[in-house]
Design an enzyme around this catalytic site. Structure first.
Site, PDB file in Angstrom:
ATOM      1  N   ASP A  34      -5.816  10.545 -30.078  1.00 35.62           N
ATOM      2  CA  ASP A  34      -6.375  10.486 -28.717  1.00 35.62           C
ATOM      3  C   ASP A  34      -7.123  11.788 -28.460  1.00 35.62           C
ATOM      4  O   ASP A  34      -6.580  12.733 -27.904  1.00 35.62           O
ATOM      5  CB  ASP A  34      -5.235  10.302 -27.706  1.00 35.62           C
ATOM      6  CG  ASP A  34      -5.709  10.484 -26.267  1.00 35.62           C
ATOM      7  OD1 ASP A  34      -6.866  10.143 -25.974  1.00 35.62           O
ATOM      8  OD2 ASP A  34      -4.916  10.996 -25.444  1.00 35.62           O
ATOM      9  N   CYS A  78     -11.676   8.799 -24.230  1.00 33.59           N
ATOM     10  CA  CYS A  78     -11.798   9.001 -22.779  1.00 33.59           C
ATOM     11  C   CYS A  78     -13.247   9.275 -22.387  1.00 33.59           C
ATOM     12  O   CYS A  78     -13.516   9.767 -21.297  1.00 33.59           O
ATOM     13  CB  CYS A  78     -10.874  10.130 -22.318  1.00 33.59           C
ATOM     14  SG  CYS A  78     -11.243  11.709 -23.097  1.00 33.59           S
ATOM     15  N   ASP A  93      -2.721  20.002 -33.096  1.00 34.02           N
ATOM     16  CA  ASP A  93      -3.717  20.417 -32.107  1.00 34.02           C
ATOM     17  C   ASP A  93      -4.236  21.785 -32.542  1.00 34.02           C
ATOM     18  O   ASP A  93      -3.565  22.506 -33.276  1.00 34.02           O
ATOM     19  CB  ASP A  93      -3.100  20.503 -30.708  1.00 34.02           C
ATOM     20  CG  ASP A  93      -4.142  20.381 -29.603  1.00 34.02           C
ATOM     21  OD1 ASP A  93      -4.238  19.295 -28.982  1.00 34.02           O
ATOM     22  OD2 ASP A  93      -4.870  21.374 -29.357  1.00 34.02           O
TER      23      ASP A  93
HETATM   24  N1  SAH Z   1      -3.760  13.232 -26.626  1.00 38.19           N
HETATM   25  C1  SAH Z   1      -3.645  14.160 -25.525  1.00 38.19           C
HETATM   26  C2  SAH Z   1      -4.944  14.437 -24.830  1.00 38.19           C
HETATM   27  C3  SAH Z   1      -5.975  15.080 -25.699  1.00 38.19           C
HETATM   28  S1  SAH Z   1      -6.790  16.372 -24.878  1.00 38.19           S
HETATM   29  C4  SAH Z   1      -2.608  13.651 -24.514  1.00 38.19           C
HETATM   30  O1  SAH Z   1      -1.988  12.631 -24.763  1.00 38.19           O
HETATM   31  O2  SAH Z   1      -2.430  14.296 -23.487  1.00 38.19           O
HETATM   32  C5  SAH Z   1      -7.696  17.030 -26.190  1.00 38.19           C
HETATM   33  C6  SAH Z   1      -6.874  17.964 -27.090  1.00 38.19           C
HETATM   34  O3  SAH Z   1      -7.546  18.031 -28.316  1.00 38.19           O
HETATM   35  C7  SAH Z   1      -6.753  19.380 -26.577  1.00 38.19           C
HETATM   36  O4  SAH Z   1      -5.407  19.779 -26.605  1.00 38.19           O
HETATM   37  C8  SAH Z   1      -7.567  20.218 -27.566  1.00 38.19           C
HETATM   38  O5  SAH Z   1      -6.985  21.472 -27.827  1.00 38.19           O
HETATM   39  C9  SAH Z   1      -7.515  19.365 -28.789  1.00 38.19           C
HETATM   40  N2  SAH Z   1      -8.637  19.466 -29.722  1.00 38.19           N
HETATM   41  C10 SAH Z   1      -9.953  19.377 -29.460  1.00 38.19           C
HETATM   42  N3  SAH Z   1     -10.663  19.397 -30.595  1.00 38.19           N
HETATM   43  C11 SAH Z   1      -9.769  19.508 -31.609  1.00 38.19           C
HETATM   44  C12 SAH Z   1      -9.876  19.556 -33.017  1.00 38.19           C
HETATM   45  N4  SAH Z   1     -11.063  19.513 -33.625  1.00 38.19           N
HETATM   46  N5  SAH Z   1      -8.742  19.632 -33.740  1.00 38.19           N
HETATM   47  C13 SAH Z   1      -7.539  19.673 -33.145  1.00 38.19           C
HETATM   48  N6  SAH Z   1      -7.376  19.633 -31.811  1.00 38.19           N
HETATM   49  C14 SAH Z   1      -8.475  19.546 -31.059  1.00 38.19           C
END
Ligand code: SAH
Length: 402
Positions: A306, A346, A257
């Site tokens: 996700d 989502c 992340d």
């Molecule tokens: N899979 C998670 C939900 C994803 S929420 C679950 O099961 O709860 C989206 C997440 O993606 C956030 O934590 C955000 O920090 C991260 N994120 C968004 N864009 C990103 C990127 N380009 N690289 C890595 N993380 C990212």
């Protein structure tokens, strides 16, 4: 609990235009502004008012919330024209919602209220044991927030309550963003349980997002496949997928992340579940990390992706679809033969067939074949109104690759 008033309450009336009553009569909960007789009287009704909805001939259809300034002008609250929208009404709906969840789950960690599907349009309530978060996404709910908080106190008796009013829906209703503690104290991340494991969320801290309970069943499904396998979880947030894989016996798990706060919560969860020795939190851009792993030829037997919504509005559809396709391509290429890949979306603007098509194309781009084992949406604490199938925003596809 009764909806019968002790003193009669007379809400203002809204008339539907000729020929526009069918959808409501058939059970649809919305009326669009061009379906209402939007005369001076209707336009003068303060946004957020409960109204009596009448058919073109003056026959009552029920009680609705009304906002003359939004595309969805009326949202049905009740088909009973005698309904009074008071504390007893709100507490009654809340009690029904809690009873349904308590039939589904042994532990008090779930989405309590999921808007229309629970008869409370515009309201989202999540429960973390004795901590509750509330989102009021319509003017109607925003104006009644004190009554809603009183109903929550009565039904759930929480120790702490957080108002998380930071959604894009609020902007559509012309409401300001704000997140604040309205009851009790919170010191640091709050603890929650899901699928028998312990996790942490921080609805007041840096990320202010809480927990996505909607993936509960999809997490359980992929984690059961992870025993003895090497797993990687992109866009891991607080570790809901990855840490559960470790708990279910994965030999190693990497959570990727870009948010350190999210990774700290994931690491804390790994420690709380006694799997920290098999868990690595890796701070990186997910696409960069996917490219890097591809370049190095590293593979995993469980790959999870996700991400946040790539399509936040309809105009982003083409760009967002390409991003889902690319994500699937890169993730498929690092999935070991015989391994499992979960891709999720989502974005409510991307319907399930469109998402499935991007995943299939990405798989083909990667030169891989396989089979879909599971194609699922959100868990049952995120119910869907039967007339709003499009509100089923979550898509998760699990494949085994050859
Ligand atoms: N899979 C998670 C939900 C994803 S929420 C679950 O099961 O709860 C989206 C997440 O993606 C956030 O934590 C955000 O920090 C991260 N994120 C968004 N864009 C990103 C990127 N380009 N690289 C890595 N993380 C990212």
């Amino acid at each position: 609990m009764t909806d019968t008033p002790t003193t009669p309450v007379k809400y203002r009336a809204i008339h539907l235009q000729a020929g526009r009553q069918r959808r409501v009569l058939h059970g649809h909960p919305w009326v669009y502004s061009n379906e209402v007789q939007m005369d001076t009287a209707a336009k003068a009704i303060p946004p957020g008012s409960p109204v009596r909805l009448l058919d073109p001939g003056g026959k009552p259809l029920g009680i609705a919330t009304f906002n003359p300034h939004t595309l969805i002008a009326a949202r049905m609250l009740s088909g009973d024209p005698a309904t009074v929208v008071d504390h007893a009404f709100l507490a009654g709906r809340l009690r029904n919602a809690v009873a349904m969840r308590d039939a589904l789950f042994d532990r008090p960690y779930y989405r309590v209220v999921h808007a229309e599907a629970d008869g409370l349009p515009g309201l989202i309530v999540d429960r973390y044991g004795d901590v509750v978060t509330v989102q009021a996404n319509s003017v109607f709910m925003d104006q009644r927030i004190d009554a809603i908080l009183a109903a929550i106190d009565e039904v759930l008796a929480p120790r702490a309550v957080i108002l998380r009013n930071d959604s894009t829906q609020r902007a559509l209703e012309g409401l300001p963003e704000e997140s604040r503690l309205v009851k009790g104290e919170i010191d640091g991340p709050i603890r929650l349980e899901e699928n028998g494991a312990t996790f942490f969320a921080d609805p007041l801290g840096g990320q202010k997002t809480g927990w996505f309970y909607d993936q509960r069943d999809n997490r359980a499904f992929i984690a059961k496949l992870a025993k003895g396998k090497r797993a990687i979880d992109f866009f891991s947030y607080n570790g809901g997928f990855g840490v559960l894989c470790a708990v279910e016996g994965a030999s190693s798990v990497v959570s990727v992340d870009r948010s350190q706060g999210a990774l700290d919560n994931a690491t804390r969860a790994a420690e709380a579940n006694g799997v920290a020795d098999r868990f690595e939190a890796r701070r990186a851009d997910a696409f960069n990390e996917l490219e890097r792993l591809n370049a190095e030829g590293e593979t995993f037997e469980i790959v999870i992706a996700d991400p946040p919504a790539f399509v936040k509005s309809k105009k982003d559809l083409a760009v967002g679809c390409r991003a889902y396709r690319k994500m699937t391509r890169l993730a498929a290429k690092i999935t070991a033969p015989g391994g499992f890949l979960l891709c999720a979306s989502c974005s409510h603007n991307v319907d399930p067939p469109t998402f499935a098509e991007q995943v299939a194309r990405g798989l083909h781009d990667a030169g891989r074949t396989g089979r879909i084992l599971r194609s699922a949406g959100a868990g049952p604490d995120h119910p869907v109104h039967p007339h709003l199938p499009e509100s089923a925003y979550l898509k998760a596809i699990v494949m085994q690759l050859d």
